[in-house]
Design an enzyme around this catalytic site. Structure first.
Site, short mmCIF file in Angstrom:
data_model
loop_
_atom_site.label_atom_id
_atom_site.label_comp_id
_atom_site.label_asym_id
_atom_site.label_seq_id
_atom_site.Cartn_x
_atom_site.Cartn_y
_atom_site.Cartn_z
N LYS A 15 -3.06 -17.68 -22.69
CA LYS A 15 -3.70 -17.09 -23.87
C LYS A 15 -3.46 -17.95 -25.11
CE LYS A 15 -3.05 -13.23 -27.03
NZ LYS A 15 -4.35 -13.35 -27.68
N ARG A 52 -8.20 -22.86 -41.22
CA ARG A 52 -7.54 -23.96 -41.94
C ARG A 52 -8.57 -24.75 -42.75
NH1 ARG A 52 -3.50 -27.69 -38.51
NH2 ARG A 52 -2.10 -25.96 -38.95
N LYS A 88 -6.37 -20.01 -26.63
CA LYS A 88 -7.38 -21.05 -26.84
C LYS A 88 -8.32 -20.69 -28.00
CE LYS A 88 -8.48 -20.48 -22.51
NZ LYS A 88 -7.35 -19.63 -22.07
N THR A 89 -8.92 -19.51 -27.90
CA THR A 89 -9.87 -19.11 -28.94
C THR A 89 -9.15 -18.91 -30.27
OG1 THR A 89 -11.41 -18.13 -27.37
CG2 THR A 89 -11.51 -17.30 -29.62
N THR A 90 -7.96 -18.29 -30.22
CA THR A 90 -7.22 -18.09 -31.48
C THR A 90 -6.87 -19.43 -32.11
OG1 THR A 90 -5.33 -17.63 -30.05
CG2 THR A 90 -6.27 -15.77 -31.22
N TRP A 143 -19.54 -11.44 -17.35
CA TRP A 143 -18.87 -12.29 -16.39
C TRP A 143 -19.47 -12.09 -15.01
CZ3 TRP A 143 -16.05 -16.30 -17.41
CH2 TRP A 143 -15.37 -16.37 -18.61
N ASN A 197 -5.09 -22.04 -18.66
CA ASN A 197 -5.18 -20.63 -18.24
C ASN A 197 -4.41 -19.66 -19.12
OD1 ASN A 197 -6.80 -21.32 -16.07
ND2 ASN A 197 -5.04 -21.72 -14.75
N PHE A 211 -25.12 -10.91 -21.54
CA PHE A 211 -24.33 -11.81 -20.70
C PHE A 211 -23.04 -11.12 -20.30
CE2 PHE A 211 -21.05 -14.86 -19.86
CZ PHE A 211 -21.68 -15.79 -19.06
N GLU A 245 -15.64 -21.15 -25.80
CA GLU A 245 -15.95 -20.88 -24.38
C GLU A 245 -17.12 -21.74 -23.86
OE1 GLU A 245 -13.57 -19.05 -23.64
OE2 GLU A 245 -13.26 -17.54 -25.19
#
Ligand code: ATP
Ligand code: MG
Length: 201
Positions: free
Chosen positions: A44, A56, A46-48, A98, A42, A96, A133
């Site tokens: 902040k 990399r 994940k995407t970064t 939420w 939960n 799309f 996601e």
């Protein structure tokens, strides 16, 4: 003075022991294969983290692809940068949200992006594929779990895959080689601070 010398020697011995243990583990790891990683939880980051892995790999001249399953209303800084470095993007069509009211349209949009991702997952010229996601697509039933498992399991042996998103299905967690859970300690949004370009997207 003698005390200090003893301390230094004890420190050296301890560090040598740590080094020996790490060396032994590095020596023992012999298998070479593409990895399946999941960044979930939960908090902040994940995407970064997923894009950090892509950056990399790109930095090493590797070929990368990204599937983005939730398109925000803002443009994506990473896409602006990485597309010009040869990274292939498959981005879910606008429409799309939420607060979805139309499962059929959302399923169709997810399926379209998934079809593009499956091509990358079947193409051995890709070194790393990020499926950003993706977890939600499985949770909402827009993409079949079995299909995701099959595509990831049957990918080229040297290809790595990163899946991000909260609530990763336990079967995906089981299949993955590396799973990290980002825990939310606090987030600026909870203090009423607006999302920031360059930080949040
Ligand atoms: P990031 O893209 O910054 O790495 P993320 O991928 O971990 O974040 P998502 O759940 O995909 O997080 O949400 C994306 C957006 O929501 C980002 O703007 C992020 O800052 C924000 N966000 C992430 N976690 C939280 C949280 N715990 N509370 C509020 N907002 C959050
Ligand atoms: Mg995210």
């Amino acid at each position: 003075m003698v005390d200090q010398t003893n301390k230094d020697e004890r420190y050296k011995a301890r560090q040598q022991k740590v080094k020996d243990e790490v060396d032994a583990r590095v020596e023992a790891a012999q298998e070479e294969k593409g990895l399946f990683l999941i960044i979930t939880g939960n908090g902040k980051g994940k995407t970064t983290s997923g894009f950090g892995t892509i950056a990399r790999a790109v930095g090493h001249g590797q070929k990368c692809g990204v599937g983005q399953f939730i398109k925000g209303t803002w443009d994506c800084g990473e896409r602006n940068l990485l597309e010009s470095h040869g990274v292939n993007f498959a981005v879910m069509a606008t429409g799309f949200t939420w607060e979805t009211q139309n499962k059929e349209a959302d399923t169709a949009a997810a399926q379209e992006t998934w079809a593009e991702c499956k091509k990358m997952l079947a193409d051995s010229s890709y070194d790393v594929v990020l499926l950003d996601e993706l977890t939600y697509m499985v949770t909402y039933g827009y993409i079949e779990l079995d299909e995701v498992i099959a595509a990831i399991s049957n990918r080229p042996a040297m290809q790595s895959v990163v899946v991000t998103g909260r609530g990763a299905h336990r079967s995906l967690v089981e299949l993955a080689d590396t799973v990290s859970e980002v825990r939310n300690v606090k987030h600026a949004f909870e203090s009423g601070i607006k999302a920031r370009k360059g930080i949040d997207w």
